[in-house]
Write a protein that holds these residues in place. Structure first.
Motif, PDB file in Angstrom:
ATOM      1  N   GLY A  87       0.795  -1.215   0.000  1.00  0.00           N
ATOM      2  CA  GLY A  87       0.000   0.000   0.000  1.00  0.00           C
ATOM      3  C   GLY A  87       0.831   1.269   0.000  1.00  0.00           C
ATOM      4  O   GLY A  87       0.294   2.359   0.219  1.00  0.00           O
ATOM      5  N   ASP A  88       2.133   1.157  -0.245  1.00  0.00           N
ATOM      6  CA  ASP A  88       3.018   2.321  -0.284  1.00  0.00           C
ATOM      7  C   ASP A  88       3.286   2.710  -1.733  1.00  0.00           C
ATOM      8  O   ASP A  88       3.459   1.853  -2.603  1.00  0.00           O
ATOM      9  CB  ASP A  88       4.346   2.008   0.410  1.00  0.00           C
ATOM     10  CG  ASP A  88       4.171   1.712   1.887  1.00  0.00           C
ATOM     11  OD1 ASP A  88       3.535   2.521   2.572  1.00  0.00           O
ATOM     12  OD2 ASP A  88       4.667   0.663   2.339  1.00  0.00           O
ATOM     13  N   ASN A  89       3.356   3.993  -1.994  1.00  0.00           N
ATOM     14  CA  ASN A  89       3.621   4.474  -3.340  1.00  0.00           C
ATOM     15  C   ASN A  89       4.987   3.995  -3.815  1.00  0.00           C
ATOM     16  O   ASN A  89       6.001   4.167  -3.120  1.00  0.00           O
ATOM     17  CB  ASN A  89       3.552   6.001  -3.365  1.00  0.00           C
ATOM     18  CG  ASN A  89       3.660   6.549  -4.765  1.00  0.00           C
ATOM     19  OD1 ASN A  89       4.748   6.640  -5.326  1.00  0.00           O
ATOM     20  ND2 ASN A  89       2.514   6.912  -5.334  1.00  0.00           N
ATOM     21  N   VAL A  90       5.038   3.429  -5.013  1.00  0.00           N
ATOM     22  CA  VAL A  90       6.282   2.802  -5.472  1.00  0.00           C
ATOM     23  C   VAL A  90       7.405   3.823  -5.644  1.00  0.00           C
ATOM     24  O   VAL A  90       8.581   3.508  -5.396  1.00  0.00           O
ATOM     25  CB  VAL A  90       6.056   2.018  -6.785  1.00  0.00           C
ATOM     26  CG1 VAL A  90       5.119   0.843  -6.561  1.00  0.00           C
ATOM     27  CG2 VAL A  90       5.540   2.927  -7.894  1.00  0.00           C
ATOM     28  N   ASN A  91       7.067   5.041  -6.040  1.00  0.00           N
ATOM     29  CA  ASN A  91       8.122   6.038  -6.220  1.00  0.00           C
ATOM     30  C   ASN A  91       8.570   6.657  -4.908  1.00  0.00           C
ATOM     31  O   ASN A  91       9.728   7.055  -4.766  1.00  0.00           O
ATOM     32  CB  ASN A  91       7.673   7.104  -7.215  1.00  0.00           C
ATOM     33  CG  ASN A  91       7.722   6.584  -8.646  1.00  0.00           C
ATOM     34  OD1 ASN A  91       8.722   6.011  -9.066  1.00  0.00           O
ATOM     35  ND2 ASN A  91       6.627   6.747  -9.377  1.00  0.00           N
ATOM     36  N   ALA A  92       7.677   6.716  -3.913  1.00  0.00           N
ATOM     37  CA  ALA A  92       8.092   7.127  -2.572  1.00  0.00           C
ATOM     38  C   ALA A  92       9.039   6.095  -1.981  1.00  0.00           C
ATOM     39  O   ALA A  92      10.057   6.439  -1.352  1.00  0.00           O
ATOM     40  CB  ALA A  92       6.877   7.322  -1.675  1.00  0.00           C
TER      41      ALA A  92
END
Length: 418
Positions: A87-92
């Motif tokens: 659930g974490d943004n891949v670019n973050a």
């Protein structure tokens, strides 16, 4: 890219990040509603990276901007909604991974990069017209559009560049922030951290090198007033004072720490440079003159390492000196009077040199000492170099069989008319 395998525990800890949180980014208060946390251990220290971002529009954020600014997306601050299985943004996540790599690198070179006893780096991903910055001495900001893509190298260079600013905050107590060392060194080190970034020519380092090579206005300004385009000065210094144990492209880092240590005790950044060079066994005068000659000479394969650069991409993928005076039709019997700023250089090139059988360069510092030099080129290679630090000097060269000849004035700490 990312984290070296087997170099420490890395993981996601959902309990430490607290949202929503607000941070001022380039003059705009931004509310962040998501956070990815990354923990790792290195060299006996437990570190944490908190990466704050958003994926949706927020009315309070957009209210920070005028209608015109909002039309330009100045206050949108969102990453595309592209999450991994956690659930974490891949670019973050990718940005945090590159920040970890940079933190490990700086730790291994004994460069402090967080304030006091802190072990937590915060990253804020939001709209930033300048691509990145440092909202606090323990955090960096990264422009959202600039990393909302698959460009791994861009994330890497931003991590190393912005965290280098955090390093600098630990050593600028006496001088305060100065763009000369601040932005100049941060741009320089982008090319000295790993082989992939070193080989890259398409991001920021090589275009910055071409910037100083192509700008007579920059070269004739006081070097200590130039920000990013002081890049070749710092590159030259790190080349010259690298240690034998350092392996390309990760070279000059011991010297950089020595400079920062000197900087931390001197209220003048120029004096800190001078004292650092003196401790290396040279002088600012000699180094600045040779640096100024290298700007012209490096593309002609000089045998003298002080007139060129270690980096293959600088030698092979840059455009060479331009914007200077080039005399293409002779014979020329002319007198040129020009003003010199401290720590600046000017160039007069005869091309082709064979337009005259002999060429004389006559320099008059009007009572002030300058570095006066003449160099010759034939067959694409540097042939000779002569230099005099004096207030009056002349050199006559047989140029009938040469490709180019150039006269150079290098003002070290002096200003005046030549």
């Amino acid at each position: 890219g990312g984290v070296p395998e087997g170099s420490g525990d890395t993981g996601r800890a959902s309990s430490a990040c607290s949202t929503p949180t607000t941070q001022n980014i380039r003059g705009k208060n931004v509310i962040f509603d998501q956070c990815y946390q990354r923990n790792f251990s290195h060299g006996g220290t437990n570190y944490s990276i908190e990466t704050y971002y958003r994926e949706t529009t927020n009315a309070t954020n957009t209210a920070q901007c005028s209608a015109a600014e909002n039309m330009a997306g100045r206050c949108e601050h969102e990453l595309s909604n592209n999450d991994d299985s956690n659930g974490d943004n891949v670019n973050a996540v990718a940005m945090a991974a590159e920040a970890e790599t940079a933190m490990r690198f700086y730790h291994d070179r004994n460069l402090d990069f967080l304030p006091g006893s802190s072990t937590t780096l915060q990253i804020f991903i939001a709209e930033d017209p300048r691509l990145g910055g440092t909202p606090t001495t323990g955090s960096i900001q990264i422009d959202d559009e600039n990393i909302d893509n698959n460009d791994v190298l861009n994330k890497r260079l931003l991590a190393f560049h912005e965290i280098q600013h955090l390093v600098q905050y630990n050593y600028d107590t006496a001088t305060g922030w100065q763009d000369f060392f601040g932005e100049g060194i941060a741009r320089t080190i982008e090319d000295r951290v790993d082989t992939t970034l070193d080989a890259d020519t398409g991001h920021l380092f090589i275009p910055e090198v071409n910037g100083i090579l192509g700008s007579d206005a920059n070269r004739t300004s006081d070097l200590s007033t130039i920000n990013y385009r002081s890049v070749l000065w710092w590159t030259w210094l790190m080349d010259q004072y690298r240690t034998g144990a350092e392996v390309a492209p990760v070279q000059g880092w011991d010297a950089l720490l020595d400079f920062y240590t000197e900087l931390n005790t001197d209220a003048s950044q120029v004096n800190a440079v001078r004292d650092f060079i003196s401790a290396q066994g040279s002088s600012f005068r000699d180094d600045f003159i040779d640096y100024s000659l290298s700007l012209y000479a490096y593309r002609f394969s000089p045998a003298n390492a002080r007139l060129t650069y270690l980096d293959n991409e600088i030698r092979n993928n840059t455009s060479g000196l331009s914007g200077h005076s080039v005399i293409t039709g002779g014979p020329a019997f002319s007198t040129v009077t020009t003003s010199m700023n401290p720590r600046s250089s000017r160039y007069w090139e005869f091309n082709p040199a064979s337009q005259c059988d002999y060429t004389t360069f006559s320099f008059d510092g009007n009572g002030t000492n300058f570095g006066f030099s003449v160099m010759t080129v034939d067959g694409g290679a540097l042939q000779n170099r002569w230099t005099s630090f004096s207030n009056n000097w002349a050199r006559t060269v047989r140029t009938a069989d040469l490709d180019r000849a150039v006269g150079v004035v290098s003002a070290v700490d002096q200003s005046g008319t030549v």
